[in-house]
Design a protein around this motif. Structure first.
Motif, PDB file in Angstrom:
ATOM      1  N   ASP A   1       0.817  -1.213   0.000  1.00  0.00           N
ATOM      2  CA  ASP A   1       0.000   0.000   0.000  1.00  0.00           C
ATOM      3  C   ASP A   1       0.856   1.270   0.000  1.00  0.00           C
ATOM      4  O   ASP A   1       0.368   2.342  -0.314  1.00  0.00           O
ATOM      5  N   GLN A   2       2.140   1.145   0.325  1.00  0.00           N
ATOM      6  CA  GLN A   2       3.041   2.299   0.310  1.00  0.00           C
ATOM      7  C   GLN A   2       4.098   2.198  -0.790  1.00  0.00           C
ATOM      8  O   GLN A   2       5.037   2.989  -0.825  1.00  0.00           O
ATOM      9  N   ALA A   3       3.955   1.229  -1.676  1.00  0.00           N
ATOM     10  CA  ALA A   3       4.976   0.988  -2.706  1.00  0.00           C
ATOM     11  C   ALA A   3       5.165   2.196  -3.613  1.00  0.00           C
ATOM     12  O   ALA A   3       6.302   2.522  -3.973  1.00  0.00           O
ATOM     13  N   ALA A   4       4.096   2.883  -3.994  1.00  0.00           N
ATOM     14  CA  ALA A   4       4.232   4.042  -4.880  1.00  0.00           C
ATOM     15  C   ALA A   4       5.042   5.139  -4.201  1.00  0.00           C
ATOM     16  O   ALA A   4       5.924   5.748  -4.824  1.00  0.00           O
ATOM     17  N   ALA A   5       4.791   5.386  -2.917  1.00  0.00           N
ATOM     18  CA  ALA A   5       5.560   6.394  -2.180  1.00  0.00           C
ATOM     19  C   ALA A   5       7.022   5.973  -2.044  1.00  0.00           C
ATOM     20  O   ALA A   5       7.930   6.798  -2.194  1.00  0.00           O
ATOM     21  N   HIS A   6       7.251   4.682  -1.794  1.00  0.00           N
ATOM     22  CA  HIS A   6       8.623   4.184  -1.693  1.00  0.00           C
ATOM     23  C   HIS A   6       9.332   4.296  -3.050  1.00  0.00           C
ATOM     24  O   HIS A   6      10.523   4.619  -3.100  1.00  0.00           O
ATOM     25  N   ALA A   7       8.623   4.025  -4.133  1.00  0.00           N
ATOM     26  CA  ALA A   7       9.216   4.121  -5.474  1.00  0.00           C
ATOM     27  C   ALA A   7       9.625   5.565  -5.775  1.00  0.00           C
ATOM     28  O   ALA A   7      10.700   5.806  -6.328  1.00  0.00           O
ATOM     29  N   ARG A   8       8.762   6.523  -5.402  1.00  0.00           N
ATOM     30  CA  ARG A   8       9.107   7.937  -5.619  1.00  0.00           C
ATOM     31  C   ARG A   8      10.309   8.334  -4.769  1.00  0.00           C
ATOM     32  O   ARG A   8      11.223   9.001  -5.247  1.00  0.00           O
ATOM     33  N   ALA A   9      10.324   7.926  -3.503  1.00  0.00           N
ATOM     34  CA  ALA A   9      11.422   8.292  -2.614  1.00  0.00           C
ATOM     35  C   ALA A   9      12.748   7.695  -3.087  1.00  0.00           C
ATOM     36  O   ALA A   9      13.794   8.343  -3.000  1.00  0.00           O
ATOM     37  N   HIS A  10      12.702   6.482  -3.595  1.00  0.00           N
ATOM     38  CA  HIS A  10      13.919   5.799  -4.064  1.00  0.00           C
ATOM     39  C   HIS A  10      14.247   6.157  -5.516  1.00  0.00           C
ATOM     40  O   HIS A  10      15.334   5.871  -5.987  1.00  0.00           O
ATOM     41  N   ARG A  11      13.293   6.795  -6.202  1.00  0.00           N
ATOM     42  CA  ARG A  11      13.413   7.114  -7.628  1.00  0.00           C
ATOM     43  C   ARG A  11      13.700   5.841  -8.424  1.00  0.00           C
ATOM     44  O   ARG A  11      14.628   5.761  -9.226  1.00  0.00           O
ATOM     45  N   ALA A  12      12.870   4.839  -8.193  1.00  0.00           N
ATOM     46  CA  ALA A  12      13.068   3.501  -8.755  1.00  0.00           C
ATOM     47  C   ALA A  12      12.972   3.493 -10.274  1.00  0.00           C
ATOM     48  O   ALA A  12      12.049   4.058 -10.854  1.00  0.00           O
ATOM     49  N   ASP A  13      13.953   2.840 -10.888  1.00  0.00           N
ATOM     50  CA  ASP A  13      13.918   2.583 -12.329  1.00  0.00           C
ATOM     51  C   ASP A  13      13.076   1.342 -12.604  1.00  0.00           C
ATOM     52  O   ASP A  13      12.408   1.242 -13.625  1.00  0.00           O
ATOM     53  N   VAL A  14      13.172   0.382 -11.681  1.00  0.00           N
ATOM     54  CA  VAL A  14      12.521  -0.919 -11.831  1.00  0.00           C
ATOM     55  C   VAL A  14      11.861  -1.279 -10.509  1.00  0.00           C
ATOM     56  O   VAL A  14      12.441  -1.079  -9.446  1.00  0.00           O
ATOM     57  N   ILE A  15      10.654  -1.833 -10.591  1.00  0.00           N
ATOM     58  CA  ILE A  15       9.962  -2.340  -9.412  1.00  0.00           C
ATOM     59  C   ILE A  15       9.724  -3.830  -9.624  1.00  0.00           C
ATOM     60  O   ILE A  15       9.121  -4.232 -10.623  1.00  0.00           O
ATOM     61  N   VAL A  16      10.231  -4.636  -8.688  1.00  0.00           N
ATOM     62  CA  VAL A  16      10.028  -6.079  -8.729  1.00  0.00           C
ATOM     63  C   VAL A  16       8.892  -6.393  -7.770  1.00  0.00           C
ATOM     64  O   VAL A  16       8.978  -6.120  -6.576  1.00  0.00           O
TER      65      VAL A  16
ATOM     66  N   PRO B   1       8.321   3.668 -13.713  1.00  0.00           N
ATOM     67  CA  PRO B   1       9.286   2.571 -13.553  1.00  0.00           C
ATOM     68  C   PRO B   1       8.814   1.336 -14.316  1.00  0.00           C
ATOM     69  O   PRO B   1       7.618   1.140 -14.538  1.00  0.00           O
ATOM     70  N   MET B   2       9.750   0.506 -14.702  1.00  0.00           N
ATOM     71  CA  MET B   2       9.427  -0.768 -15.333  1.00  0.00           C
ATOM     72  C   MET B   2       8.968  -1.727 -14.234  1.00  0.00           C
ATOM     73  O   MET B   2       9.546  -1.733 -13.140  1.00  0.00           O
ATOM     74  N   LEU B   3       7.942  -2.533 -14.516  1.00  0.00           N
ATOM     75  CA  LEU B   3       7.393  -3.468 -13.536  1.00  0.00           C
ATOM     76  C   LEU B   3       7.702  -4.908 -13.933  1.00  0.00           C
ATOM     77  O   LEU B   3       7.398  -5.323 -15.050  1.00  0.00           O
ATOM     78  N   ILE B   4       8.290  -5.657 -12.998  1.00  0.00           N
ATOM     79  CA  ILE B   4       8.588  -7.071 -13.202  1.00  0.00           C
ATOM     80  C   ILE B   4       7.869  -7.846 -12.117  1.00  0.00           C
ATOM     81  O   ILE B   4       8.082  -7.598 -10.926  1.00  0.00           O
ATOM     82  N   ALA B   5       7.009  -8.770 -12.503  1.00  0.00           N
ATOM     83  CA  ALA B   5       6.267  -9.586 -11.542  1.00  0.00           C
ATOM     84  C   ALA B   5       6.923 -10.954 -11.403  1.00  0.00           C
ATOM     85  O   ALA B   5       7.380 -11.536 -12.381  1.00  0.00           O
ATOM     86  N   LEU B   6       6.961 -11.451 -10.179  1.00  0.00           N
ATOM     87  CA  LEU B   6       7.425 -12.809  -9.933  1.00  0.00           C
ATOM     88  C   LEU B   6       6.201 -13.704  -9.822  1.00  0.00           C
ATOM     89  O   LEU B   6       5.163 -13.288  -9.298  1.00  0.00           O
ATOM     90  N   CYS B   7       6.311 -14.927 -10.324  1.00  0.00           N
ATOM     91  CA  CYS B   7       5.167 -15.833 -10.301  1.00  0.00           C
ATOM     92  C   CYS B   7       5.640 -17.262 -10.103  1.00  0.00           C
ATOM     93  O   CYS B   7       6.837 -17.536 -10.096  1.00  0.00           O
ATOM     94  N   ASP B   8       4.681 -18.158  -9.955  1.00  0.00           N
ATOM     95  CA  ASP B   8       5.019 -19.578  -9.887  1.00  0.00           C
ATOM     96  C   ASP B   8       4.725 -20.214 -11.245  1.00  0.00           C
ATOM     97  O   ASP B   8       4.180 -19.560 -12.145  1.00  0.00           O
ATOM     98  N   ALA B   9       5.099 -21.476 -11.402  1.00  0.00           N
ATOM     99  CA  ALA B   9       4.953 -22.152 -12.694  1.00  0.00           C
ATOM    100  C   ALA B   9       3.498 -22.182 -13.157  1.00  0.00           C
ATOM    101  O   ALA B   9       3.225 -22.044 -14.352  1.00  0.00           O
TER     102      ALA B   9
END
Length: 164
Positions: free
Chosen positions: A41-56, A83-91
């Motif tokens: 729920d705070q990921a967007a604020a954390h991404a702005r604070a970190h100036r994230a290029d990529v979010i996993v 930022p570019m978004l990369i999702a982790l998933c299972d098979a």
């Protein structure tokens, strides 16, 4: 084209163990730029604070990822690209993750749960996403980034996945 500075990566994990595992896989030359949050729920604020290029997105549920991704598609202050978004998933979720890529919800996915099938795949995906993000930032016309920061917050256009 090698990356001069390590890309700024935000890992959004649904648990401490998952966050530690993903951060460890992004060690080496990426380690200095990695931050982790357990609060989706705070990921967007954390991404702005970190100036994230990529979010996993290291959340086990693609439903959660699909719900959370639009808030993360907002360009960072001073930029015109999100930022570019990369999702982790299972098979079992690979086909669903591919659909999210085709819909433009995420930019890439990596089969990771319950254990990584290929321990180098995530770092490779992050490096590629960081290069794409840097190229998109550098392609923006001068002054456009500053105009974006003063414009009212508008939904970011959906980016189509880049296939090389």
């Amino acid at each position: 084209m090698p990356l001069v500075d390590p890309p700024r990566v935000l890992v959004v994990a649904d648990g401490e163990e998952s966050g530690r595992t993903v951060a460890a896989l992004l060690g080496g030359d990426l380690a200095a730029g990695v931050r982790t949050t357990l609060r989706a729920d705070q990921a967007a604020a954390h991404a702005r604070a970190h100036r994230a290029d990529v979010i996993v997105l290291a959340q086990r549920s693609l439903v959660e990822i699909e719900h959370d991704a639009p808030a993360l598609r907002v360009p960072l202050p001073g930029t015109t690209t999100p930022p570019m978004l990369i999702a982790l998933c299972d098979a079992a979720s690979v086909a669903a993750a591919a659909r999210l890529c085709r819909k433009g919800v995420i930019d890439d996915y990596v089969q990771h749960f319950p254990v990584p099938g290929d321990e180098t795949r995530l770092a490779t995906s992050v490096r590629l996403a960081a290069r794409v993000a840097a190229a998109a930032r550098n392609a923006a016309p001068p002054g456009e980034a500053q105009a974006e920061t003063h414009a009212a917050a508008a939904p970011a256009p959906q980016r189509r996945p880049l296939v090389l």
